[in-house]
Design a protein around this motif. Sequence first.
Motif, PDB file in Angstrom:
ATOM      1  N   ASN A 123       0.681  -1.574  -0.012  1.00 51.76           N
ATOM      2  CA  ASN A 123       0.349  -0.441   0.221  1.00 51.76           C
ATOM      3  C   ASN A 123       0.830   1.122   0.287  1.00 51.76           C
ATOM      4  N   THR A 125       2.123   3.049  -2.412  1.00 47.57           N
ATOM      5  CA  THR A 125       1.318   4.673  -3.331  1.00 47.57           C
ATOM      6  C   THR A 125       0.342   5.555  -2.111  1.00 47.57           C
ATOM      7  N   ASP A 126      -0.754   4.506  -1.533  1.00 48.24           N
ATOM      8  CA  ASP A 126      -1.813   5.091  -0.860  1.00 48.24           C
ATOM      9  C   ASP A 126      -1.028   5.445   0.880  1.00 48.24           C
ATOM     10  N   GLU A 152       9.700  -2.064  -7.947  1.00 45.62           N
ATOM     11  CA  GLU A 152       8.857  -1.115  -7.971  1.00 45.62           C
ATOM     12  C   GLU A 152       8.591  -0.137  -7.664  1.00 45.62           C
ATOM     13  N   GLU A 155       7.113   2.281  -9.508  1.00 42.34           N
ATOM     14  CA  GLU A 155       5.430   2.679  -9.760  1.00 42.34           C
ATOM     15  C   GLU A 155       5.479   3.613  -8.840  1.00 42.34           C
ATOM     16  N   VAL A 156       6.359   4.056  -8.198  1.00 40.63           N
ATOM     17  CA  VAL A 156       6.163   5.234  -6.532  1.00 40.63           C
ATOM     18  C   VAL A 156       6.500   6.527  -6.395  1.00 40.63           C
ATOM     19  N   ARG A 257       2.815   5.738 -14.139  1.00 42.19           N
ATOM     20  CA  ARG A 257       2.224   5.284 -13.137  1.00 42.19           C
ATOM     21  C   ARG A 257       1.198   4.267 -12.941  1.00 42.19           C
ATOM     22  N   VAL A 258       0.390   6.034 -13.499  1.00 42.94           N
ATOM     23  CA  VAL A 258      -1.184   5.996 -12.762  1.00 42.94           C
ATOM     24  C   VAL A 258      -1.716   4.954 -13.958  1.00 42.94           C
ATOM     25  N   GLU A 260      -0.269   1.837 -14.257  1.00 46.73           N
ATOM     26  CA  GLU A 260      -0.179   0.685 -13.918  1.00 46.73           C
ATOM     27  C   GLU A 260      -1.007   1.306 -12.623  1.00 46.73           C
ATOM     28  N   GLU A 261      -1.459   2.199 -12.365  1.00 47.09           N
ATOM     29  CA  GLU A 261      -2.405   1.795 -11.087  1.00 47.09           C
ATOM     30  C   GLU A 261      -3.863   1.052 -11.260  1.00 47.09           C
ATOM     31  N   HIS A 264      -3.411  -2.688 -12.041  1.00 50.61           N
ATOM     32  CA  HIS A 264      -3.811  -3.207 -10.650  1.00 50.61           C
ATOM     33  C   HIS A 264      -4.945  -3.556 -10.003  1.00 50.61           C
ATOM     34  N   LEU A 265      -5.342  -2.511 -10.106  1.00 53.90           N
ATOM     35  CA  LEU A 265      -7.039  -1.454  -9.286  1.00 53.90           C
ATOM     36  C   LEU A 265      -7.904  -2.782  -9.710  1.00 53.90           C
TER      37      LEU A 265
END
Lengths: 320, 129
Positions: A123, A125-126, A152, A155-156, A257-258, A260-261, A264-265
């Motif tokens: 978590n 990213t959050d 990874e 990705e952040v 990145r977004v 990718e997110e 994932h989401l």
Amino acid sequence: MELVDRVLKGEIRAVAKAITLVENGHPDKEKFIDSIYSKCGNAVVWGVTGPPGAGKSTLVDKLIDQERSKGKKVAVIAVDPSSPFSGGAVLGDRLRMQSHATDPNVFIRSMASRGHLGGVAGNTTDAVRVLDAAGYDLIIIESIGVGQTEIEIIEVADIVLLVLVPGMGDEIQALKAGVMEIGDIYILNKKDHDGIEKLEAEVNYMLSLKGYDELKNPVVLTSAVENIGIVELTHTIEDYYSRLKTSNRLTHKRKKRVREEIQHLLISKIMTVINKNLETEKNIDHWAEKLISGEISPYSFFNQKIKNFLEESSENADTN
Amino acid sequence: MSEKVRILIAKPGLDGHDRGAKYIARALKDEGYEVIYTGLRQTPDSIVATAIQEDVQFIGLSLLSGAHKELFPKIVDKLKEQEASDIHVFGGGVIPDRDIPFLLEHGVEAVFTPGTPISDVVKFIESVK
Ligand SMILES: Nc1nc2c(ncn2[C@@H]2O[C@H](COP(=O)(O)OP(=O)(O)OP(=O)(O)O)[C@@H](O)[C@H]2O)c(=O)[nH]1
Ligand SMILES: [Mg+2]
């Protein structure tokens, strides 16, 4: 939510509680993140990665000194691995940063990987969003960077600082396919140790193979314990960051990145729905047995399951 | 949702080695807890600030130098000041039996002297978490 207001005011206890909420995947997490989301996007995120013991935490400590002297509010997320056996962890990164423990404008949080592969916690990213919304100008993430899969951090982070040290021998070969490729800035730390010239030559050679790039990856030599090379390093980072920005690369990176997110989401949301509908947890052993015995074949069986699921859902939609 | 008990193992005071603290940190990790370890010579202020940022449920204080009667209650008081009294404090190290009641009266919830089996610490954590 009261917590939202307190986080947006930058209250330290609230920020800490919010990170726990995110880290635990608490049921209120999604609502919480959505409520702070519009306040995100102001922080710059640096990722610091590299093999164990390279001096990452010591460097972060020194980087905090520099950025604080410029008046920035700084947050750190330091990730260490969880034990695959007990699920526990000893989180020791902040030991090297304790000189900042009582600075109200420095927030340091240790996170265990909790089984998430990739070198960061699931978590992260959050957690970054919480710190971003709370008003931290700079967020530094220390990640685990041992080999091919611990990548990874890209990705952040807006900028990845890869920390290498002399005397890694064959290790550097092992890193080549993974971690070695993701650095924006290469930090050769422990320059007080023998073998620094050899390492520098190896890294420069490796970078020369990458071909032409107007954003050439800088290589900086440091000795973090002795506080040598740190000012130069921060200049290099600033310079690189402004080039990232003017060349539009930053926008591009963030968009990637977004994307990718989103992927994932979607996958995790769809998984949740499907698993609930098919009662996967309850049935999976049974399915496995049927597959092993040859009673069913994999594609037709699950295609049928999905088809049934979709038909059911559209019927439900019609009756609503 | 996955909750984990997070514990700060901290060494206040001036004593110069931390073998005991490291041992307990590793032992608690093996029991499945997430342990934050901050090294030697932490001040009460840095311990409390760290516990709050890390959002731990427990602070385990380890001390060999004999200043426990002064330092442990100070940390408990500072937690109160920061409205963080929900964080449980326990202590360990070289602590004479006669000092234990004093510490318990001053907000330290449990004291483990050398040789206490880790299962006692786990029992304590599980009973109050
Ligand atoms: N000689 C020398 N030692 C250093 C230097 N930088 C860090 N160290 C030492 O290297 C050891 C590891 O440093 P850390 O900062 O904990 O390294 P790390 O990469 O964060 O380690 P992990 O998080 O455990 O992977 C410590 O003993 C540091 O004092 C340096 O520039 N020169
Ligand atoms: Mg570290």
